[in-house]
Design an enzyme around this catalytic site. Structure first.
Site, short mmCIF file in Angstrom:
data_model
loop_
_atom_site.label_atom_id
_atom_site.label_comp_id
_atom_site.label_asym_id
_atom_site.label_seq_id
_atom_site.Cartn_x
_atom_site.Cartn_y
_atom_site.Cartn_z
N ASP A 72 0.81 -1.21 0.00
CA ASP A 72 0.00 0.00 0.00
C ASP A 72 0.85 1.27 0.00
O ASP A 72 2.07 1.23 0.23
CB ASP A 72 -0.90 0.03 1.25
CG ASP A 72 -2.09 -0.91 1.13
OD1 ASP A 72 -2.42 -1.30 -0.01
OD2 ASP A 72 -2.68 -1.26 2.17
N LYS A 125 -3.56 3.43 -2.23
CA LYS A 125 -4.72 4.31 -2.31
C LYS A 125 -4.43 5.59 -1.54
O LYS A 125 -3.94 5.55 -0.42
CB LYS A 125 -5.96 3.65 -1.72
CG LYS A 125 -6.40 2.37 -2.39
CD LYS A 125 -7.59 1.79 -1.66
CE LYS A 125 -8.03 0.47 -2.27
NZ LYS A 125 -9.18 -0.11 -1.54
N THR A 149 -1.65 -0.71 15.08
CA THR A 149 -2.52 0.21 14.36
C THR A 149 -2.10 1.66 14.57
O THR A 149 -1.48 2.01 15.58
CB THR A 149 -3.99 0.00 14.77
OG1 THR A 149 -4.83 0.75 13.88
CG2 THR A 149 -4.24 0.45 16.20
N MET A 176 -8.32 8.80 9.05
CA MET A 176 -8.60 9.32 7.71
C MET A 176 -9.58 10.50 7.73
O MET A 176 -10.41 10.64 6.84
CB MET A 176 -9.16 8.20 6.81
CG MET A 176 -8.27 6.98 6.78
SD MET A 176 -9.07 5.51 6.07
CE MET A 176 -10.24 5.08 7.38
#
Length: 535
Positions: free
Chosen positions: A54, A75, A136, A201
């Site tokens: 990614d 992305k 994370t 995000m």
């Protein structure tokens, strides 16, 4: 005879997976810090045949799998190299070819990473897969910003929230077609009552997030912070309150990738911040050593907070002919002193010993001298020997002085095992001081690197380089030659760090002025000089 009845067995559905097919490992790479990759993740990368990665994956991870095919499927907001359905199909296709595939994802595959969808596609195709969790982004970024995600006096829960769940601009066509389902609806009246939140995000939608939380009852003065590029040298943290954070983030021009932490725990950052307080934090440092020798310096500078660009200006290779090297190695024990002047020397000698089927016993009664702690360490590690003499100053002249003062030069025989471009000063001094023989043997050769990495040239052109390190005169000369006159002039905007006086002299001959020179001429001294002058 009594009749025997077979026991009734429950019907089971058996899914058969062909063992000759490949396997896909969904590996969480963490948010960016190379050191946060798990041991299992590293092991799988090193054995992977294909790596599908990614945008958020640290490029350094790809150095662990040099022979694997690498496929980028990154992305960014509204810019997708592949749709999710295309990524799913790619994983299925690669596994069906019988390959070991690592699907390398930033953060954790199952925390807003769409790992569940990818596993579902593989399961539907009856293909094998495994999931390797990663650290994370919200947990790691918060920790690196000095924000504990839980604190017994402040919160008893921590909630992950997607920050652009309804932003159509971020969604793929298939996602927009599905409409807003239950999974995308957030009840801000519930979120406003929770003690600690992490929005992923959500940079673009930050004003709406903060407004909705305040409208739903969360106090406007609730501490909040947005962390961009968390856990990396590019990390930037903007702290404020729900009322003013959107304005502060806009003023700081923070963009994705970023996470936002909301809650009283954010206030602890003032006392618990550590990552951004390191002496070289946020500064870009160029390391010009050979690729084999750059590791230690890179690690030390990274620990001090620097972003590293490795730009080797030197390549080492074996001599064109090994005849003289092998003769020197075989007869080393007949000399009074064997001298090593760099860490590459012992490594080259060890390789020849292995090829000749012998070992360090060839040195016999010869005494060993080394210039610099790194060279002495290499003698210990590569040859299992300790040096008898190492000057306090890591220059050839200091070694010659020590030998003469100890009465160990006149009438003695010396064997120098070093590079083909080593300075002649040591040979000249030994002969002047009465040595009966000085055999200077090149056990490795050095060549100027063929080119510089594009990352260095781009950073130099953009004025993004803070420091350039030089560990020898040849690194300085080679960098100057590779850059050319036009780009060489741009080095004057960066600070130059020299490992010692000989290197500094070379820099000045090139029209460059070192900002610092190591007091002790080794890696520790070089880093110490740099961390003592960061302004």
């Amino acid at each position: 005879m009594p009749t025997r009845f077979a026991a009734t067995r429950p019907t089971r559905r058996i899914v058969r997976v062909k063992s000759d097919r490949g396997i896909v490992y969904l590996v969480g790479a963490g948010p960016g810090d190379f050191g946060l990759l798990t041991l299992r993740g590293r092991e799988l990368l090193e054995s992977a045949q294909v790596v599908v990665y990614d945008f958020l994956v640290n490029p350094q991870f790809l150095t662990l799998c040099p022979t694997a095919e690498k496929i980028y499927v990154g992305k960014q907001a509204a810019r997708h190299s592949m749709t999710q359905d295309e990524i799913n199909a790619l994983l299925v296709a690669q596994a069906r070819l019988g390959r070991r595939v690592v699907r390398l994802k930033g953060g954790d595959p199952f925390v807003f990473g769409r790992g569940g969808e990818e596993c579902a596609a593989l399961a539907a195709a009856a293909l094998r897969f495994e999931v390797v969790p990663g650290v994370t982004a919200s947990i790691a970024s918060a920790a690196y910003a000095g924000i504990p995600i839980t604190h017994r006096d402040l919160n008893s829960s921590f909630t992950f929230v997607t920050g652009h769940e309804k932003e159509a601009d971020y969604q793929e066509p298939d996602a927009r077609a599905r409409g807003a389902g239950a999974a995308t609806d957030l009840d801000y009246s519930v979120l406003a009552r929770l003690p600690a939140l992490a929005f992923y995000m959500g940079v673009k939608s930050l004003p709406r997030i903060c407004r909705k939380l305040i409208e739903s009852g969360m106090p406007a003065d609730t501490p909040a912070a947005t962390i961009r590029w968390g856990t990396t040298p590019r990390q930037k943290t903007v702290a404020g309150t729900l009322a003013d954070l959107p304005e502060k983030v806009a003023a700081a021009k923070l963009g994705p990738p970023a996470v936002t932490i909301v809650g009283r725990i954010v206030a602890l950052r003032e006392t618990l911040g550590w990552f951004e307080n390191r002496p070289l934090f946020g500064q870009t440092v160029v390391v010009t050593r050979t690729r084999q020798q750059a590791g230690t310096l890179t690690q030390r500078l990274t620990a001090a907070g620097a972003r590293i660009i490795e730009a080797p200006t030197i390549e080492t290779l074996p001599p064109a002919s090994m005849e003289r090297v092998d003769e020197a190695v075989r007869t080393a024990g007949s000399f009074d002193w064997v001298i090593f002047t760099s860490a590459a020397g012992p490594a080259a000698v060890r390789e020849r010993l292995d090829r000749l089927g012998t070992d360090a016993r060839v040195f016999g009664k010869a005494r060993l001298a080394a210039i610099g702690e790194a060279t002495a360490a290499a003698v210990r590690e590569r040859l299992a020997l300790r040096v008898d003499l190492m000057p306090t100053r890591s220059v050839a002249e200091a070694l010659a002085d020590d030998l003469r003062q100890a009465g160990e030069t006149a009438g003695k025989r010396f064997l120098l095992l070093r590079a083909d471009i080593a300075r002649p000063a040591l040979v000249e001094r030994l002969r002047t001081d009465g040595a009966v023989e000085v055999a200077d043997v090149a056990v490795y050769e050095t060549r100027r690197a063929r080119s510089l990495p594009p990352a260095l040239l781009e950073a130099l052109d953009n004025g993004e380089i803070d420091w350039i390190t030089f560990t020898s005169g040849s690194t300085a000369r080679n960098l100057a030659a590779l850059l050319g006159p036009d780009r060489l002039a741009r080095l004057k905007t960066a600070k130059l760090a020299s490992i010692g006086p000989i290197t500094s002299q070379t820099l000045r001959q090139l029209g460059l002025t070192p900002a610092v020179e190591a007091a002790t001429h080794n890696i520790d001294g070089l880093v110490a000089a740099m961390t003592g002058q960061t302004d």
